[in-house]
Design a protein around this motif. Structure first.
Motif, mmCIF file in Angstrom:
data_model
loop_
_atom_site.group_PDB
_atom_site.id
_atom_site.type_symbol
_atom_site.label_atom_id
_atom_site.label_comp_id
_atom_site.label_asym_id
_atom_site.label_seq_id
_atom_site.Cartn_x
_atom_site.Cartn_y
_atom_site.Cartn_z
ATOM 1 N N GLU A 166 0.822 -1.204 0.000
ATOM 2 C CA GLU A 166 0.000 0.000 0.000
ATOM 3 C C GLU A 166 0.858 1.257 0.000
ATOM 4 O OE1 GLU A 166 -2.552 -0.299 3.342
ATOM 5 O OE2 GLU A 166 -4.074 -1.494 2.296
ATOM 6 N N GLU A 167 1.913 1.260 0.791
ATOM 7 C CA GLU A 167 2.813 2.413 0.794
ATOM 8 C C GLU A 167 3.495 2.592 -0.559
ATOM 9 O OE1 GLU A 167 5.491 1.765 3.994
ATOM 10 O OE2 GLU A 167 4.025 2.275 5.560
ATOM 11 N N ALA A 168 3.856 1.468 -1.222
ATOM 12 C CA ALA A 168 4.481 1.570 -2.539
ATOM 13 C C ALA A 168 3.510 2.139 -3.570
ATOM 14 C CB ALA A 168 4.978 0.189 -2.982
ATOM 15 N N VAL A 169 2.245 1.695 -3.523
ATOM 16 C CA VAL A 169 1.244 2.215 -4.459
ATOM 17 C C VAL A 169 1.001 3.701 -4.219
ATOM 18 C CG1 VAL A 169 -1.184 2.067 -5.126
ATOM 19 C CG2 VAL A 169 0.145 -0.016 -4.802
ATOM 20 N N GLU A 170 0.856 4.084 -2.957
ATOM 21 C CA GLU A 170 0.643 5.499 -2.653
ATOM 22 C C GLU A 170 1.838 6.346 -3.079
ATOM 23 O OE1 GLU A 170 -0.187 5.658 1.468
ATOM 24 O OE2 GLU A 170 -2.187 4.735 1.300
ATOM 25 N N SER A 171 3.044 5.823 -2.901
ATOM 26 C CA SER A 171 4.229 6.551 -3.328
ATOM 27 C C SER A 171 4.263 6.701 -4.849
ATOM 28 C CB SER A 171 5.485 5.839 -2.834
ATOM 29 O OG SER A 171 6.654 6.497 -3.285
ATOM 30 N N ALA A 172 3.885 5.628 -5.575
ATOM 31 C CA ALA A 172 3.855 5.710 -7.035
ATOM 32 C C ALA A 172 2.821 6.721 -7.517
ATOM 33 C CB ALA A 172 3.561 4.330 -7.625
ATOM 34 N N ILE A 173 1.664 6.763 -6.846
ATOM 35 C CA ILE A 173 0.635 7.742 -7.216
ATOM 36 C C ILE A 173 1.142 9.159 -7.003
ATOM 37 C CG2 ILE A 173 -1.652 8.614 -6.611
ATOM 38 C CD1 ILE A 173 -2.480 5.747 -6.033
ATOM 39 N N ARG A 174 1.823 9.376 -5.897
ATOM 40 C CA ARG A 174 2.364 10.721 -5.646
ATOM 41 C C ARG A 174 3.427 11.087 -6.681
ATOM 42 N NH1 ARG A 174 2.092 8.891 -0.160
ATOM 43 N NH2 ARG A 174 4.284 8.274 -0.286
ATOM 44 N N ASP A 175 4.265 10.112 -7.071
ATOM 45 C CA ASP A 175 5.292 10.398 -8.080
ATOM 46 C C ASP A 175 4.661 10.700 -9.431
ATOM 47 O OD1 ASP A 175 7.153 9.964 -6.128
ATOM 48 O OD2 ASP A 175 7.592 7.889 -6.721
ATOM 49 N N ASP A 176 3.603 9.956 -9.809
ATOM 50 C CA ASP A 176 2.935 10.217 -11.092
ATOM 51 C C ASP A 176 2.306 11.594 -11.114
ATOM 52 O OD1 ASP A 176 3.685 7.745 -11.979
ATOM 53 O OD2 ASP A 176 1.778 6.772 -11.511
ATOM 54 N N ARG A 177 1.705 11.973 -10.025
ATOM 55 C CA ARG A 177 1.110 13.308 -9.972
ATOM 56 C C ARG A 177 2.177 14.385 -10.082
ATOM 57 N NH1 ARG A 177 -3.305 12.578 -5.028
ATOM 58 N NH2 ARG A 177 -4.791 11.260 -6.180
ATOM 59 N N ALA A 178 3.290 14.158 -9.439
ATOM 60 C CA ALA A 178 4.362 15.154 -9.521
ATOM 61 C C ALA A 178 4.937 15.218 -10.933
ATOM 62 C CB ALA A 178 5.463 14.795 -8.520
ATOM 63 N N PHE A 179 4.998 14.064 -11.657
ATOM 64 C CA PHE A 179 5.520 14.066 -13.024
ATOM 65 C C PHE A 179 4.520 14.688 -13.998
ATOM 66 C CE2 PHE A 179 5.973 12.036 -17.196
ATOM 67 C CZ PHE A 179 7.298 12.374 -17.469
ATOM 68 N N ALA A 180 3.225 14.426 -13.788
ATOM 69 C CA ALA A 180 2.220 14.974 -14.696
ATOM 70 C C ALA A 180 2.071 16.473 -14.537
ATOM 71 C CB ALA A 180 0.874 14.281 -14.449
ATOM 72 N N ALA A 181 2.252 16.972 -13.379
ATOM 73 C CA ALA A 181 2.124 18.407 -13.131
ATOM 74 C C ALA A 181 3.406 18.911 -12.486
ATOM 75 C CB ALA A 181 0.914 18.694 -12.239
ATOM 76 N N PRO A 182 4.453 19.135 -13.334
ATOM 77 C CA PRO A 182 5.722 19.592 -12.761
ATOM 78 C C PRO A 182 5.589 20.980 -12.155
ATOM 79 C CG PRO A 182 5.759 19.741 -15.158
ATOM 80 C CD PRO A 182 4.510 19.010 -14.801
ATOM 81 N N VAL A 183 6.378 21.197 -11.211
ATOM 82 C CA VAL A 183 6.352 22.486 -10.516
ATOM 83 C C VAL A 183 7.021 23.536 -11.395
ATOM 84 C CG1 VAL A 183 7.060 23.715 -8.449
ATOM 85 C CG2 VAL A 183 6.384 21.312 -8.299
ATOM 86 N N ARG A 184 6.300 24.599 -11.748
ATOM 87 C CA ARG A 184 6.837 25.668 -12.572
ATOM 88 C C ARG A 184 7.419 26.763 -11.696
ATOM 89 N NH1 ARG A 184 1.982 26.339 -17.071
ATOM 90 N NH2 ARG A 184 2.139 24.184 -17.912
ATOM 91 N N PRO A 185 8.436 27.434 -12.220
ATOM 92 C CA PRO A 185 9.013 28.525 -11.416
ATOM 93 C C PRO A 185 8.025 29.664 -11.262
ATOM 94 C CG PRO A 185 9.955 28.491 -13.630
ATOM 95 C CD PRO A 185 9.168 27.237 -13.492
ATOM 96 N N ALA A 186 8.121 30.348 -10.191
ATOM 97 C CA ALA A 186 7.219 31.464 -9.911
ATOM 98 C C ALA A 186 7.504 32.622 -10.855
ATOM 99 C CB ALA A 186 7.365 31.910 -8.456
ATOM 100 N N LEU A 187 6.468 33.371 -11.227
ATOM 101 C CA LEU A 187 6.623 34.520 -12.109
ATOM 102 C C LEU A 187 7.380 35.639 -11.396
ATOM 103 C CD1 LEU A 187 3.043 34.644 -13.674
ATOM 104 C CD2 LEU A 187 5.113 33.682 -14.681
ATOM 105 N N PRO A 188 8.132 36.433 -12.164
ATOM 106 C CA PRO A 188 8.829 37.578 -11.533
ATOM 107 C C PRO A 188 7.838 38.564 -10.947
ATOM 108 C CG PRO A 188 9.712 37.109 -13.720
ATOM 109 C CD PRO A 188 8.474 36.293 -13.575
ATOM 110 N N GLU A 189 8.258 39.227 -9.923
ATOM 111 C CA GLU A 189 7.406 40.217 -9.278
ATOM 112 C C GLU A 189 7.437 41.533 -10.050
ATOM 113 O OE1 GLU A 189 8.607 40.630 -5.274
ATOM 114 O OE2 GLU A 189 8.111 38.569 -4.702
#
Length: 330
Positions: A260-283
């Motif tokens: 169960e922990e492995a499946v939950e970890s894989a789900i979290r990794d897939d979500r992070a890969f599908a929606a990569p974190v973009r850099p914040a816009l300049p102020e």
């Protein structure tokens, strides 16, 4: 997976164990200082060592831990199990007799069980209570006879009532000590019971919760098989079977939790890969409406210039030219 030899004290609560060890050490030194000179050296040592046995109150009984030994977490010396069918009052009686102190020695006389030795304070207390209860009846007798009758009733109550309570609790409480032949099997079973119960509490899954619900009865039955396993093949087979079945169940529960922990970890990794974190816009970026306003002003200026060119006889956008007023007259 190799089974654990014994459960963890206080359900792996390290702070409670350290506090209990410190308290036992403090009581040990206090008892040694108090008994030195009053008792012989061996007797004082035995009394002081008795204090070092930490008594843990569990949900279904108690455990007695020796803080000396090869294991830094203590060595299990005794395990007590209450009948899971006991109601709350019966459990409290069993705990008051068995759970807080080791069982007293019983002196059997003519088929009767008497405590040995008979405490003087308890005898006096029961005598006073009997004298107060028998007051109307004792008033009809001479003073000496009434006092003797009350004393006899008090002694009988002091000797018989605690012995009767202990006899009741011995039928509703089973004790396994480390010196018994198959105590190690029972202690491993207690360790697996603790692991499965903690897994069920942590995961909250229905399957584990249902399995943990039958553990009190399993431990009670196993404790009854320990003294019989040395001589009876059937009892030994049942005890070893209980331990093996519970160990397999714990291994399966651990594997399920790992998956169960492995499946939950894989789900979290897939979500992070599908929606990569973009850099914040300049102020302090320029607002878009400023450019729109500039474009509108430029359009208005363009229209104004074109109108002026038409008025002054300029060239149209289509290439034609407007004649001036004087030229048209000629």
């Amino acid at each position: 997976m190799r089974p654990t030899a014994q459960p963890l004290p206080f359900d792996a609560d390290r702070d409670r164990w350290i506090h209990a060890v410190r308290e036992a050490a403090r009581l040990h030194h206090a008892v040694r200082a108090e008994l030195d000179g009053l008792l012989s050296a061996p007797a004082a040592e035995r009394a002081a060592m008795e204090v070092l046995l930490i008594r843990e109150r569990t949900r279904g009984g108690w455990l007695r831990w020796d803080i000396f030994g090869p294991n830094s977490a203590g060595v299990l010396r005794e395990a007590g199990v209450f009948d899971p069918e006991l109601h709350r009052l019966g459990r409290w009686v069993c705990r008051s007799v068995w759970g807080r102190r080791p069982p007293s020695y019983i002196w059997t006389l003519g088929g009767l069980e008497l405590p040995r030795p008979l405490p003087v304070g308890r005898t006096a207390l029961f005598t006073v209570a009997a004298f107060a209860a028998l007051g109307p009846a004792a008033s009809l007798l001479p003073a000496a006879t009434g006092l003797l009758a009350a004393a006899a009733v008090g002694v009988a109550a002091a000797a018989g009532l605690p012995a009767a309570i202990r006899r009741f609790t011995r039928r509703r409480a089973r004790v396994v000590e480390t010196g018994e032949a198959y105590a190690a099997v029972f202690f491993r079973l207690l360790a697996d019971e603790q692991r499965l119960r903690m897994l069920a509490e942590r995961s909250g899954r229905y399957e584990l919760t249902r399995a943990a619900a039958v553990l009190p009865r399993l431990v009670w039955d196993a404790a009854g098989l320990v003294p019989l396993a040395a001589d009876e093949v059937e009892a030994r087979g049942l005890l070893l079977g209980y331990g093996q079945s519970l160990a397999l169940l714990v291994d399966q529960a651990v594997e399920v939790e790992r998956q169960e922990e492995a499946v939950e970890s894989a789900i979290r990794d897939d979500r992070a890969f599908a929606a990569p974190v973009r850099p914040a816009l300049p102020e302090g970026l320029l607002p878009r409406h400023v450019l729109d306003e500039a474009r509108l002003e430029r359009e208005e200026l363009r229209e104004g210039l074109r109108h002026a060119r038409e008025v002054l006889g300029g060239v149209h956008d289509d290439g034609t030219q407007t004649a001036r007023s004087g030229e048209s007259d000629e």
